[in-house]
Design a protein around this motif. Structure first.
Motif, PDB file in Angstrom:
ATOM      1  N   THR A 130       0.826  -1.207   0.000  1.00  0.00           N
ATOM      2  CA  THR A 130       0.000   0.000   0.000  1.00  0.00           C
ATOM      3  C   THR A 130       0.856   1.251   0.000  1.00  0.00           C
ATOM      4  N   ASN A 131       0.245   2.374  -0.328  1.00  0.00           N
ATOM      5  CA  ASN A 131       0.934   3.657  -0.422  1.00  0.00           C
ATOM      6  C   ASN A 131       0.788   4.423   0.884  1.00  0.00           C
ATOM      7  N   SER A 132       1.850   5.110   1.292  1.00  0.00           N
ATOM      8  CA  SER A 132       1.834   5.849   2.553  1.00  0.00           C
ATOM      9  C   SER A 132       0.803   6.969   2.558  1.00  0.00           C
ATOM     10  N   ASP A 133       0.334   7.389   1.392  1.00  0.00           N
ATOM     11  CA  ASP A 133      -0.671   8.455   1.338  1.00  0.00           C
ATOM     12  C   ASP A 133      -1.979   8.036   1.992  1.00  0.00           C
ATOM     13  N   LEU A 134      -2.143   6.727   2.165  1.00  0.00           N
ATOM     14  CA  LEU A 134      -3.385   6.231   2.754  1.00  0.00           C
ATOM     15  C   LEU A 134      -3.372   6.271   4.278  1.00  0.00           C
ATOM     16  N   TRP A 135      -2.220   6.556   4.864  1.00  0.00           N
ATOM     17  CA  TRP A 135      -2.107   6.500   6.304  1.00  0.00           C
ATOM     18  C   TRP A 135      -2.568   7.816   6.927  1.00  0.00           C
ATOM     19  N   ASP A 136      -3.085   7.742   8.136  1.00  0.00           N
ATOM     20  CA  ASP A 136      -3.586   8.957   8.781  1.00  0.00           C
ATOM     21  C   ASP A 136      -3.154   9.011  10.236  1.00  0.00           C
ATOM     22  N   HIS A 137      -3.690  10.008  10.948  1.00  0.00           N
ATOM     23  CA  HIS A 137      -3.272  10.244  12.333  1.00  0.00           C
ATOM     24  C   HIS A 137      -3.660   9.105  13.259  1.00  0.00           C
ATOM     25  N   GLU A 138      -4.626   8.285  12.864  1.00  0.00           N
ATOM     26  CA  GLU A 138      -5.048   7.179  13.724  1.00  0.00           C
ATOM     27  C   GLU A 138      -3.903   6.204  13.962  1.00  0.00           C
ATOM     28  N   SER A 139      -3.068   6.009  12.955  1.00  0.00           N
ATOM     29  CA  SER A 139      -1.939   5.102  13.120  1.00  0.00           C
ATOM     30  C   SER A 139      -0.953   5.652  14.142  1.00  0.00           C
ATOM     31  N   ARG A 140      -0.737   6.954  14.132  1.00  0.00           N
ATOM     32  CA  ARG A 140       0.162   7.577  15.100  1.00  0.00           C
ATOM     33  C   ARG A 140      -0.402   7.434  16.518  1.00  0.00           C
ATOM     34  N   GLU A 141      -1.717   7.521  16.633  1.00  0.00           N
ATOM     35  CA  GLU A 141      -2.356   7.367  17.938  1.00  0.00           C
ATOM     36  C   GLU A 141      -2.176   5.947  18.465  1.00  0.00           C
ATOM     37  N   VAL A 142      -2.316   4.958  17.598  1.00  0.00           N
ATOM     38  CA  VAL A 142      -2.120   3.558  17.977  1.00  0.00           C
ATOM     39  C   VAL A 142      -0.699   3.336  18.477  1.00  0.00           C
ATOM     40  N   VAL A 143       0.282   3.886  17.758  1.00  0.00           N
ATOM     41  CA  VAL A 143       1.683   3.756  18.161  1.00  0.00           C
ATOM     42  C   VAL A 143       1.908   4.402  19.530  1.00  0.00           C
ATOM     43  N   GLY A 144       1.314   5.574  19.730  1.00  0.00           N
ATOM     44  CA  GLY A 144       1.474   6.267  21.003  1.00  0.00           C
ATOM     45  C   GLY A 144       0.960   5.455  22.172  1.00  0.00           C
ATOM     46  N   ILE A 145      -0.183   4.809  21.985  1.00  0.00           N
ATOM     47  CA  ILE A 145      -0.746   3.977  23.050  1.00  0.00           C
ATOM     48  C   ILE A 145       0.142   2.765  23.309  1.00  0.00           C
ATOM     49  N   ALA A 146       0.597   2.123  22.235  1.00  0.00           N
ATOM     50  CA  ALA A 146       1.448   0.940  22.390  1.00  0.00           C
ATOM     51  C   ALA A 146       2.736   1.280  23.128  1.00  0.00           C
ATOM     52  N   LEU A 147       3.324   2.423  22.838  1.00  0.00           N
ATOM     53  CA  LEU A 147       4.597   2.791  23.472  1.00  0.00           C
ATOM     54  C   LEU A 147       4.437   3.098  24.953  1.00  0.00           C
ATOM     55  N   ARG A 148       3.254   3.382  25.402  1.00  0.00           N
ATOM     56  CA  ARG A 148       3.032   3.594  26.834  1.00  0.00           C
ATOM     57  C   ARG A 148       3.282   2.310  27.619  1.00  0.00           C
ATOM     58  N   THR A 149       3.215   1.169  26.935  1.00  0.00           N
ATOM     59  CA  THR A 149       3.418  -0.108  27.612  1.00  0.00           C
ATOM     60  C   THR A 149       4.851  -0.609  27.496  1.00  0.00           C
ATOM     61  N   VAL A 150       5.739   0.222  27.003  1.00  0.00           N
ATOM     62  CA  VAL A 150       7.164  -0.115  26.958  1.00  0.00           C
ATOM     63  C   VAL A 150       7.830   0.546  28.163  1.00  0.00           C
ATOM     64  N   ARG A 151       8.556  -0.217  28.930  1.00  0.00           N
ATOM     65  CA  ARG A 151       9.189   0.331  30.132  1.00  0.00           C
ATOM     66  C   ARG A 151      10.156   1.445  29.766  1.00  0.00           C
ATOM     67  N   MET A 152      10.294   2.392  30.667  1.00  0.00           N
ATOM     68  CA  MET A 152      11.169   3.537  30.433  1.00  0.00           C
ATOM     69  C   MET A 152      12.591   3.085  30.114  1.00  0.00           C
TER      70      MET A 152
END
Length: 244
Positions: A130-152
């Motif tokens: 797929t082309n990156s033009d299809l990606w939106d801010h929702e993907s960034r939000e998902v990444v942000g939530i996932a990274l909260r579960t990575v220890r400092m």
């Protein structure tokens, strides 16, 4: 508990948790007929005010150690409360330096979010075409939530950890897309498959599923979306011989 014992567990804390679990879970009512602690399972202790009986049992100790190991696995810790009569003026946390409890599970720096999003995007493009033009801010939000579960302590190295993980699980990622992507047999059933950020969820589901679930709900995300993605990744990406 074998192989999962917390390192250097505080003996007094284990003892008090043992007492709690023995009283509340394993032998909740020792004064009535039925199963109850054997006499030698009651040990005596002393406080500054009065003697007390601390109940102990092997099941209670196992539950105590399991709780401590579970909290440690998710980057949490039990801390002794400060008695206000002993320390009326507790020292505040230094400005700009959050406590350990506040730090774990906190928002990841924007730079880390972008790096992880970039890694997800590269692997997602290679798997899906797929082309990156299809990606939106929702993907960034998902990444942000996932990274909260990575220890400092693990965040600096996490991009490389994720990169290695995605390389090693390329075949599973391809099967996931083939089955749940727009041309798959189960197209439309797993909405998160449309976001490049879902690849970081795969790693978190394998390594920190409960913390991810809790953080996902805490951030107000749809529970069903993560649940379906979770089940699809764990149970529907195996190869023909059942391996993962």
């Amino acid at each position: 508990m074998r192989g999962r014992e917390p390192e250097a567990a505080d003996a007094d804390l284990v003892s008090r948790l043992n007492d709690f679990f023995t009283r509340a879970v394993t032998f909740p009512d020792p004064h009535t007929p039925g199963v109850h602690p054997r006499p030698h399972q009651a040990t005596f202790g002393w406080t500054s005010e009065q003697p007390y009986i601390e109940h102990a049992s092997d099941p209670g100790r196992a539950l105590a150690l399991f709780l401590l190991a579970y909290l440690d696995h998710h980057g949490l810790a039990l801390e002794a409360a400060t008695r206000t009569d002993d320390h009326p003026d507790p020292q505040p946390v230094s400005e700009g330096r959050p406590s350990a409890r506040e730090a774990e599970g906190g928002e990841a720096p924007a730079e880390l979010v972008e790096r992880v999003l970039g890694i997800c995007g590269q692997h997602y493009a290679a798997v899906t075409g797929t082309n990156s033009d299809l990606w939106d801010h929702e993907s960034r939000e998902v990444v942000g939530i996932a990274l909260r579960t990575v220890r400092m302590a693990e965040r600096d190295a996490y991009p490389q950890t994720l990169e290695t993980y995605l390389h090693e699980h390329r075949a599973r990622l391809e099967r996931l897309w083939q089955r749940y992507g727009p041309d798959g047999m189960f197209a439309g059933e797993v909405v998160l498959i449309n976001l490049p950020g879902c690849f970081v969820l795969c790693e978190r589901i394998d390594n920190s599923p409960l913390w991810l679930e809790g953080m996902w709900l805490q951030e107000g995300q749809e529970e069903t979306a993560l649940e379906r993605f979770h089940d699809s990744w764990l149970y529907d990406t195996s190869d023909k011989d059942g391996g993962r």
